[in-house]
Design an enzyme around this catalytic site. Structure first.
Site, PDB file in Angstrom:
ATOM      1  CG  HIS A   1       2.257  11.025  53.307  1.00 25.96           C
ATOM      2  ND1 HIS A   1       2.308  11.312  51.965  1.00 25.96           N
ATOM      3  CD2 HIS A   1       0.950  10.850  53.594  1.00 25.96           C
ATOM      4  CE1 HIS A   1       1.077  11.314  51.466  1.00 25.96           C
ATOM      5  NE2 HIS A   1       0.234  11.021  52.444  1.00 25.96           N
TER       6      HIS A   1
ATOM      7  CG  HIS B   1      -3.842  11.611  55.210  1.00 21.47           C
ATOM      8  ND1 HIS B   1      -4.157  12.579  54.286  1.00 21.47           N
ATOM      9  CD2 HIS B   1      -3.029  10.742  54.576  1.00 21.47           C
ATOM     10  CE1 HIS B   1      -3.570  12.292  53.134  1.00 21.47           C
ATOM     11  NE2 HIS B   1      -2.869  11.179  53.280  1.00 21.47           N
ATOM     12  CG  LEU B   2      -2.566  14.417  62.113  1.00 19.80           C
ATOM     13  CD1 LEU B   2      -1.826  15.573  62.782  1.00 19.80           C
ATOM     14  CD2 LEU B   2      -2.714  13.241  63.079  1.00 19.80           C
ATOM     15  NE  ARG B   3      -8.643  11.463  56.905  1.00 15.79           N
ATOM     16  CZ  ARG B   3      -8.160  11.208  55.708  1.00 15.79           C
ATOM     17  NH1 ARG B   3      -7.625  12.162  54.961  1.00 15.79           N
ATOM     18  NH2 ARG B   3      -8.168   9.981  55.226  1.00 15.79           N
TER      19      ARG B   3
ATOM     20  CG  ASN C   1      -5.893  14.979  51.959  1.00 10.96           C
ATOM     21  OD1 ASN C   1      -5.408  15.048  53.087  1.00 10.96           O
ATOM     22  ND2 ASN C   1      -6.286  13.828  51.418  1.00 10.96           N
TER      23      ASN C   1
ATOM     24  CE  LYS D   1       0.498  14.883  48.370  1.00 10.44           C
ATOM     25  NZ  LYS D   1       0.365  13.745  49.241  1.00 10.44           N
TER      26      LYS D   1
ATOM     27  CG  HIS E   1      -0.910  11.304  45.074  1.00  5.50           C
ATOM     28  ND1 HIS E   1      -1.481  10.674  46.148  1.00  5.50           N
ATOM     29  CD2 HIS E   1      -1.225  10.552  43.995  1.00  5.50           C
ATOM     30  CE1 HIS E   1      -2.125   9.588  45.735  1.00  5.50           C
ATOM     31  NE2 HIS E   1      -1.989   9.491  44.429  1.00  5.50           N
TER      32      HIS E   1
ATOM     33  CG  HIS F   1       1.954   7.762  48.894  1.00  2.00           C
ATOM     34  ND1 HIS F   1       1.977   7.991  47.550  1.00  2.00           N
ATOM     35  CD2 HIS F   1       1.092   8.679  49.416  1.00  2.00           C
ATOM     36  CE1 HIS F   1       1.178   9.001  47.264  1.00  2.00           C
ATOM     37  NE2 HIS F   1       0.635   9.434  48.381  1.00  2.00           N
TER      38      HIS F   1
ATOM     39  CG  LEU G   1      -6.113   5.563  45.613  1.00  2.00           C
ATOM     40  CD1 LEU G   1      -7.049   6.692  45.236  1.00  2.00           C
ATOM     41  CD2 LEU G   1      -5.757   4.705  44.405  1.00  2.00           C
TER      42      LEU G   1
ATOM     43  CG  ASP H   1      -0.796   7.725  52.573  1.00  2.00           C
ATOM     44  OD1 ASP H   1      -1.434   8.722  52.960  1.00  2.00           O
ATOM     45  OD2 ASP H   1      -1.020   7.140  51.500  1.00  2.00           O
TER      46      ASP H   1
ATOM     47  CG  HIS I   1     -11.181   7.170  54.834  1.00  2.00           C
ATOM     48  ND1 HIS I   1     -11.644   8.350  54.323  1.00  2.00           N
ATOM     49  CD2 HIS I   1      -9.983   6.950  54.236  1.00  2.00           C
ATOM     50  CE1 HIS I   1     -10.782   8.838  53.447  1.00  2.00           C
ATOM     51  NE2 HIS I   1      -9.755   8.011  53.375  1.00  2.00           N
TER      52      HIS I   1
ATOM     53  CB  ALA J   1      -8.292   5.388  48.676  1.00  2.00           C
TER      54      ALA J   1
HETATM   55  C1  NCD Z   1      -5.401   9.450  51.437  1.00  2.00           C
HETATM   56  C2  NCD Z   1      -6.572  10.063  52.206  1.00  2.00           C
HETATM   57  O1  NCD Z   1      -7.475   9.316  52.591  1.00  2.00           O
HETATM   58  O2  NCD Z   1      -6.560  11.262  52.449  1.00  2.00           O
HETATM   59  N1  NCD Z   1      -5.777   8.138  50.994  1.00  2.00           N
HETATM   60  C3  NCD Z   1      -4.925   7.141  50.652  1.00  2.00           C
HETATM   61  O3  NCD Z   1      -5.392   6.107  50.164  1.00  2.00           O
HETATM   62  N2  NCD Z   1      -3.637   7.242  50.825  1.00  2.00           N
HETATM   63  C4  NCD Z   1      -5.022  10.354  50.321  1.00  2.00           C
HETATM   64  C5  NCD Z   1      -3.669  10.054  49.731  1.00  2.00           C
HETATM   65  O4  NCD Z   1      -2.649  10.265  50.379  1.00  2.00           O
HETATM   66  O5  NCD Z   1      -3.605   9.612  48.583  1.00  2.00           O
HETATM   67 ZN    ZN Z   2      -1.652  10.396  51.924  1.00  2.00          ZN
END
Ligand code: NCD
Ligand code: ZN
Length: 345
Positions: free
Chosen positions: A14, A16-18, A42, A100, A137, A175, A220, A248, A252, A264
């Site tokens: 899990h 996030h690479l943006r 996302n 997802k 989620h 998560h 989150l 996860d 940011h 988050a």
């Molecule tokens: C994630 C995000 O920033 O994309 N944020 C997080 O707090 N984990 C989104 C997510 O996985 O809930």
């Molecule tokens: Zn996530």
């Protein structure tokens, strides 16, 4: 004499690479240590169709520095308009490894997620038929449910009913943050897996809220009380095939974290393996670290384990940057509040 630990190369189930500048900045932090990752969809706009996932995969591979090997495992963002045939085609081509589910409004960029579960029944049935996992989620978003209870309530109100209504659907509880989720996952069969993040093994809600508010620990699902953290540690270090690593890691910029309404997400890609080795050592479970990082995830997803290995060695305090520079501004690396002594060689 220095202690060493050799593991099959880990995967992150899990991540996030943006996109764009952020992608270019954070991808090497993961690719340095991990062979593969389940990449979250996302983005803005979200990765909904097979064609969008293929294009995103190309952008990730284009952002990978020369000489680094990394395989992005793509996911589709489930909406109430998702076409079961498109999902099936993206799976059949080998492109997509999971879908997802974000309950609408549950977290960052989840507005296009699911409000009425009846509207995704056809997609879920198709996924059960073709064996494509649903990554969940697991939080309700009802304003009358306390944020610390949202995961436990989701299990009763949504997760268990959806699983009962869709026999054969493979589900990853993502998560997880509560003993309720650990207990539920532990009691299920092999069609259920659960990921645990690095940061939820380290922090509880006091770290966010006591002695001043700490936005860099806000993610989150939000970290819960200490008893839940201890349940997560027990699950992660148990070796049980039900549980595997999903960091996860969610970058940011500091500018976006440190707002009156801050984003988050904890960014852990840089120091995750050093933290995990320390956590498992503290719990006398170093011999079970490989199951958590490198074996249980591939087994759930029906993928081969990685051929290569990585070696960690224990020594003087590990140094790592406190921030990653990006063209959009700095991203703060998760602070585990202690020196780390296991270093990836
Ligand atoms: C994630 C995000 O920033 O994309 N944020 C997080 O707090 N984990 C989104 C997510 O996985 O809930
Ligand atoms: Zn996530």
């Amino acid at each position: 004499m220095s202690e060493t630990l050799t593991l099959r190369r880990p995967d992150d189930w899990h991540l996030h690479l943006r996109d764009g500048a952020m992608l270019r900045a954070v991808l090497p932090e993961t690719a340095r240590h991990f062979a593969r990752a389940i990449v979250m969809p996302n983005l803005v706009p979200p990765v909904v169709t097979g064609a969008q996932a293929a294009a995103y995969r190309d952008r990730i591979l284009a952002a990978l520095p020369e000489g680094m090997a990394f395989e992005p495992l793509m996911t589709l963002y489930l909406t109430e308009d998702t076409d079961p045939a498109d999902v099936a085609a993206a799976h059949a081509s080998g492109l997509v490894k999971a879908v997802k589910l974000y309950p609408a409004g549950a977290t960052t960029n989840s507005a296009s997620g699911v409000k009425t579960f009846e509207n995704v029944r056809g997609v879920l049935e198709k996924m059960a038929e073709i064996g494509l996992p649903l990554c969940v989620h697991g939080e309700v978003v009802d304003s009358d449910v306390d944020i610390f209870d949202r995961e436990a309530v989701f299990i009763d109100r949504v997760l268990d009913p959806v699983r009962r209504a869709t026999p054969g659907l493979r589900v990853v509880m993502e998560h997880i943050t509560t003993s309720d989720a650990v207990d539920y996952a532990s009691a299920q069969g092999d069609d259920l897996g659960a990921t645990i993040t690095t940061h939820h093994l380290v922090i509880n809600r006091n770290h966010i809220l006591a002695g001043g508010i700490k936005p860099h620990y806000y993610c989150l699902p939000v970290a819960k009380r200490e008893t839940h953290r201890l349940a997560l540690r027990k699950a992660a270090t148990s070796g049980s095939k039900r549980f595997f690593l999903g960091t996860d890691s969610a970058p940011h910029t500091d500018a976006n974290k440190l707002l009156p309404c801050g984003c988050a997400g904890c960014f852990t890609a840089t120091n995750t393996l050093s933290i995990l080795a320390q956590v498992f050592e503290e719990d006398s479970a170093l011999d079970r670290l490989e199951a958590f990082t490198s074996l249980n995830g591939p087994a759930f997803y029906g993928l081969p384990v990685n051929d290569e290995t990585i070696t960690l060695s224990k020594g003087a305090a590990v140094t790592y940057p406190s921030q990653i520079e990006t063209e959009d501004g700095p991203v703060t690396v998760f602070d585990p509040l202690t020196e780390l002594h296991w270093k990836v060689d």
